[in-house]
Design a protein around this motif. Structure first.
Motif, mmCIF file in Angstrom:
data_model
loop_
_atom_site.group_PDB
_atom_site.id
_atom_site.type_symbol
_atom_site.label_atom_id
_atom_site.label_comp_id
_atom_site.label_asym_id
_atom_site.label_seq_id
_atom_site.Cartn_x
_atom_site.Cartn_y
_atom_site.Cartn_z
ATOM 1 N N MET A 228 5.458 11.486 50.483
ATOM 2 C CA MET A 228 4.308 12.303 50.097
ATOM 3 C C MET A 228 4.683 13.783 50.099
ATOM 4 O O MET A 228 4.023 14.630 50.696
ATOM 5 N N GLU A 229 5.787 14.031 49.401
ATOM 6 C CA GLU A 229 6.330 15.390 49.355
ATOM 7 C C GLU A 229 6.986 15.640 48.007
ATOM 8 O O GLU A 229 7.524 14.723 47.388
ATOM 9 N N LEU A 230 6.916 16.893 47.549
ATOM 10 C CA LEU A 230 7.549 17.325 46.292
ATOM 11 C C LEU A 230 8.618 18.359 46.611
ATOM 12 O O LEU A 230 8.428 19.217 47.473
ATOM 13 N N ASN A 231 9.728 18.261 45.904
ATOM 14 C CA ASN A 231 10.779 19.265 45.980
ATOM 15 C C ASN A 231 11.178 19.676 44.575
ATOM 16 O O ASN A 231 11.225 18.845 43.666
ATOM 17 N N VAL A 232 11.472 20.960 44.411
ATOM 18 C CA VAL A 232 12.113 21.448 43.192
ATOM 19 C C VAL A 232 13.565 21.720 43.549
ATOM 20 O O VAL A 232 13.845 22.452 44.509
ATOM 21 N N TYR A 233 14.464 21.114 42.783
ATOM 22 C CA TYR A 233 15.894 21.300 43.037
ATOM 23 C C TYR A 233 16.512 22.150 41.940
ATOM 24 O O TYR A 233 16.242 21.956 40.759
ATOM 25 N N TYR A 234 17.341 23.082 42.368
ATOM 26 C CA TYR A 234 18.124 23.891 41.445
ATOM 27 C C TYR A 234 19.549 23.934 41.989
ATOM 28 O O TYR A 234 19.768 24.303 43.150
ATOM 29 N N SER A 235 20.513 23.524 41.157
ATOM 30 C CA SER A 235 21.918 23.424 41.581
ATOM 31 C C SER A 235 22.031 22.576 42.854
ATOM 32 O O SER A 235 22.746 22.922 43.793
ATOM 33 N N ASN A 236 21.273 21.465 42.862
ATOM 34 C CA ASN A 236 21.302 20.495 43.968
ATOM 35 C C ASN A 236 20.825 21.057 45.300
ATOM 36 O O ASN A 236 21.096 20.487 46.356
ATOM 37 N N LYS A 237 20.087 22.162 45.259
ATOM 38 C CA LYS A 237 19.484 22.707 46.472
ATOM 39 C C LYS A 237 17.976 22.810 46.283
ATOM 40 O O LYS A 237 17.508 23.191 45.214
ATOM 41 N N SER A 238 17.239 22.466 47.326
ATOM 42 C CA SER A 238 15.784 22.545 47.247
ATOM 43 C C SER A 238 15.342 24.002 47.295
ATOM 44 O O SER A 238 15.643 24.722 48.251
ATOM 45 N N VAL A 239 14.629 24.433 46.256
ATOM 46 C CA VAL A 239 14.150 25.822 46.199
ATOM 47 C C VAL A 239 12.632 25.891 46.398
ATOM 48 O O VAL A 239 12.072 26.987 46.503
ATOM 49 N N LEU A 240 11.979 24.751 46.435
ATOM 50 C CA LEU A 240 10.539 24.703 46.689
ATOM 51 C C LEU A 240 10.205 23.341 47.291
ATOM 52 O O LEU A 240 10.645 22.306 46.789
ATOM 53 N N GLU A 241 9.443 23.356 48.355
ATOM 54 C CA GLU A 241 9.032 22.128 49.033
ATOM 55 C C GLU A 241 7.533 22.171 49.249
ATOM 56 O O GLU A 241 6.990 23.193 49.668
ATOM 57 N N SER A 242 6.866 21.075 48.944
ATOM 58 C CA SER A 242 5.406 21.065 49.065
ATOM 59 C C SER A 242 4.904 19.681 49.455
ATOM 60 O O SER A 242 5.428 18.663 49.003
ATOM 61 N N LYS A 243 3.876 19.648 50.278
ATOM 62 C CA LYS A 243 3.178 18.394 50.534
ATOM 63 C C LYS A 243 2.439 17.973 49.273
ATOM 64 O O LYS A 243 2.029 18.822 48.467
ATOM 65 N N VAL A 244 2.257 16.683 49.094
ATOM 66 C CA VAL A 244 1.466 16.185 47.975
ATOM 67 C C VAL A 244 0.533 15.086 48.464
ATOM 68 O O VAL A 244 0.744 14.491 49.529
ATOM 69 N N VAL A 245 -0.491 14.848 47.683
ATOM 70 C CA VAL A 245 -1.367 13.689 47.861
ATOM 71 C C VAL A 245 -1.021 12.704 46.759
ATOM 72 O O VAL A 245 -0.914 13.084 45.587
ATOM 73 N N VAL A 246 -0.817 11.433 47.132
ATOM 74 C CA VAL A 246 -0.456 10.404 46.153
ATOM 75 C C VAL A 246 -1.584 9.375 46.046
ATOM 76 O O VAL A 246 -2.593 9.455 46.750
ATOM 77 N N GLY A 247 -1.394 8.403 45.170
ATOM 78 C CA GLY A 247 -2.424 7.419 44.896
ATOM 79 C C GLY A 247 -2.699 6.471 46.051
ATOM 80 O O GLY A 247 -1.809 6.150 46.836
ATOM 81 N N ARG A 248 -3.931 6.034 46.128
ATOM 82 C CA ARG A 248 -4.306 5.027 47.117
ATOM 83 C C ARG A 248 -3.591 3.716 46.822
ATOM 84 O O ARG A 248 -3.032 3.524 45.735
ATOM 85 N N PHE A 249 -3.636 2.799 47.762
ATOM 86 C CA PHE A 249 -2.948 1.526 47.571
ATOM 87 C C PHE A 249 -3.463 0.790 46.336
ATOM 88 O O PHE A 249 -2.682 0.170 45.599
ATOM 89 N N ASP A 250 -4.772 0.867 46.101
ATOM 90 C CA ASP A 250 -5.343 0.153 44.953
ATOM 91 C C ASP A 250 -5.254 0.949 43.657
ATOM 92 O O ASP A 250 -5.615 0.438 42.591
ATOM 93 N N ARG A 251 -4.790 2.206 43.732
ATOM 94 C CA ARG A 251 -4.590 3.030 42.533
ATOM 95 C C ARG A 251 -3.286 3.793 42.712
ATOM 96 O O ARG A 251 -3.260 5.019 42.827
#
Length: 495
Positions: free
Chosen positions: A270-293
């Motif tokens: 439940m996390e997002l990363n933006v990678y540039y040149s194989n290094k994480s330049v941005l990290e963020s929590k995310v909300v993902v879909g429920r089990f039924d969606r």
């Protein structure tokens, strides 16, 4: 063409070759048909990965046949078949879709090999090229050997495990035999003093032990044993090995690590990363879909960003969420700032008929929310082509990011640091100050990216962090749980 079928264990080419070579050199069959000890081990380990991933029992059966044939005249044959099975799988996965690999949708087919393939294998042993071939068959992932080592360590672990209690949330003040099971488990894991009393009380000391465990595992350190913490505390060595083996396969996408820049969402983390040149330049929590969606596992390219987006309810939400509300209260949509449209014209919900308020009838209408801070999309939307109508977006409910478990959406991914993500993606097209001014205007603005950025929605239930620590994640969609028990004889053979 003559075929070697594993089901029938036809061993013709080796017998012919061995008879010929024995007559010429006096060498034994095993000496002739076997590569070096190190290369034999490499074949064993690569086949073991597929056996432990446990998606096709033929790999487990072949691994056991190979192990049991060591020291017999059949070993050379079984080793060759093992190599060919690994090679065929590694080659086939390169042409498979990201979605099928993440979901472990592998087509099962009968393993069969031609005499030419066997000849080439023997030739690679003679000319010394087998080592290069086997190295190329390894998945091209960072720290591959570390993943392999962790899988084997878990398979060989003799540490005793505590039987889990039927799940219920526990926190300071809870009591009962479940608390005792939790204490014993954390003692064995090294988080709770072995002299801590097993008295059925969830005390301050246990709270601190749970917090330390949660902190080490990347969870919210609140001292409350919810489902995510529970699943990780009682995760077995066997289940961990399966998780690692499957992660090795799920990571095996050459484009992923060759992309100079990409957005990566690990759904179980439940996390997002933006990678540039194989290094994480941005990290963020995310909300993902429920089990039924569930949030689908997919790969695409982010090609535009929408500032101050409107939101149009998907048909599933219209049917499952809004239809029951409208049946009870025709003013519900108006109260929520939502507007109904039919053929481009605004509709008063009070004029809806009984036929309109059916699953098929409601689908005739578009339910739209105007832009603004109250919009379910928030202030940013990130679009990428896909067949599931999935996108990233911000939200008007930031409180959902606080919990360790963030499974609340209807499939799309809500991004906590959506403002930072938008400005990063738009850096070649728009200055940050200009983005802020458009947001302040509350005007819906579509911005096409001058560079399309790859995005991967993945399902990795384990990974090795940059600090070298191994992290295990809950199988939130239960994709792997049905297959996380391995055949007992496989486990026993590795002890």
């Amino acid at each position: 063409m003559l075929t070697v079928k594993i089901m029938n264990r036809i061993k013709f080419i080796f017998l012919v070759a061995c008879v010929f070579l024995i007559s010429v050199t006096g060498a034994s069959a095993n000496e002739v048909t076997q590569p070096s000890t190190n290369l034999q081990k490499e074949i064993h380990f690569q086949l073991l990965e597929l056996a432990v991933a446990n998606f096709d029992k033929s790999y487990y059966r072949q691994y056991m046949r190979m192990r049991q044939s060591v020291g017999t005249p059949d070993y050379g044959t079984e080793l060759a078949i093992s190599y060919l099975m690994v090679r065929n799988f590694r080659n086939s996965i390169r042409s498979m879709s990201w979605e099928d690999i993440q979901n472990f949708h592998f087509r099962k087919h009968e393993q069969q090999f031609t005499t030419k393939e066997v000849d080439l294998y023997e030739e690679s042993i003679r000319n010394g090229s087998l080592e290069h071939i086997l190295r190329n068959l390894r998945p091209e992932i960072p720290n591959y050997l570390s993943y392999r080592h962790e899988m084997i360590e878990q398979l060989r672990s003799t540490a005793s495990e505590v039987a889990p209690y039927p799940f219920r949330m526990l926190k300071e003040g809870s009591s009962g035999k479940e608390v005792d099971a939790l204490k014993i488990a954390l003692q064995k894991l090294g988080y709770l003093d072995v002299y801590s009393p097993i008295n059925g009380d969830f005390d301050f000391e246990l709270t601190e032990a749970v917090k330390k465990f949660q902190e080490d595992k990347g969870l919210k350190a609140d001292g409350i044993v919810g489902k995510l913490s529970y699943d990780l505390i009682f995760k077995t060595h066997e289940s961990k090995a399966v998780s690692i083996a499957r992660t090795i396969i799920r990571m095996s996408d050459r484009e992923l690590y060759r992309s100079p820049e990409y957005v990566f969402v690990n759904i179980p983390k439940m996390e997002l990363n933006v990678y540039y040149s194989n290094k994480s330049v941005l990290e963020s929590k995310v909300v993902v879909g429920r089990f039924d969606r569930q949030t689908p596992r997919l790969k695409s390219l982010i090609d535009n960003v929408v500032l101050n987006p409107t939101w149009t309810a998907p048909s599933t939400i219209s049917e499952k969420d809004y239809l029951p509300k409208l049946r009870k209260d025709r003013e519900y949509l108006t109260k929520k700032g939502l507007t109904m449209y039919y053929s481009g014209y605004e509709i008063d919900p009070n004029t809806l008929t009984a036929e309109d308020l059916t699953p098929s009838g409601i689908k005739k209408f578009r339910i739209v929310q105007k832009p603004g801070t109250g919009n379910a999309m928030g202030l940013y939307k990130f679009n990428f082509p896909n067949s599931d109508s999935i996108y990233l977006h911000s939200t008007n409910s930031p409180g959902k990011f606080r919990g360790a478990s963030r499974m609340y959406s209807s499939g799309c991914v809500r991004v906590q640091k959506s403002d930072e993500l938008a400005k990063y993606l738009l850096k070649d097209d728009l200055k940050p100050e200009r983005v802020d001014k458009i947001i302040e205007s509350a005007k819906t603005t579509w911005l096409k990216l001058s560079r399309k950025v790859p995005i991967y929605l993945a399902y990795w239930t384990s990974y090795i962090g940059e600090n070298g620590q191994v992290y295990y994640l809950p199988d939130i969609y239960q994709i792997d749980s049905l297959d996380d028990r391995l055949p007992p004889d496989l486990l026993q053979s590795l002890k």
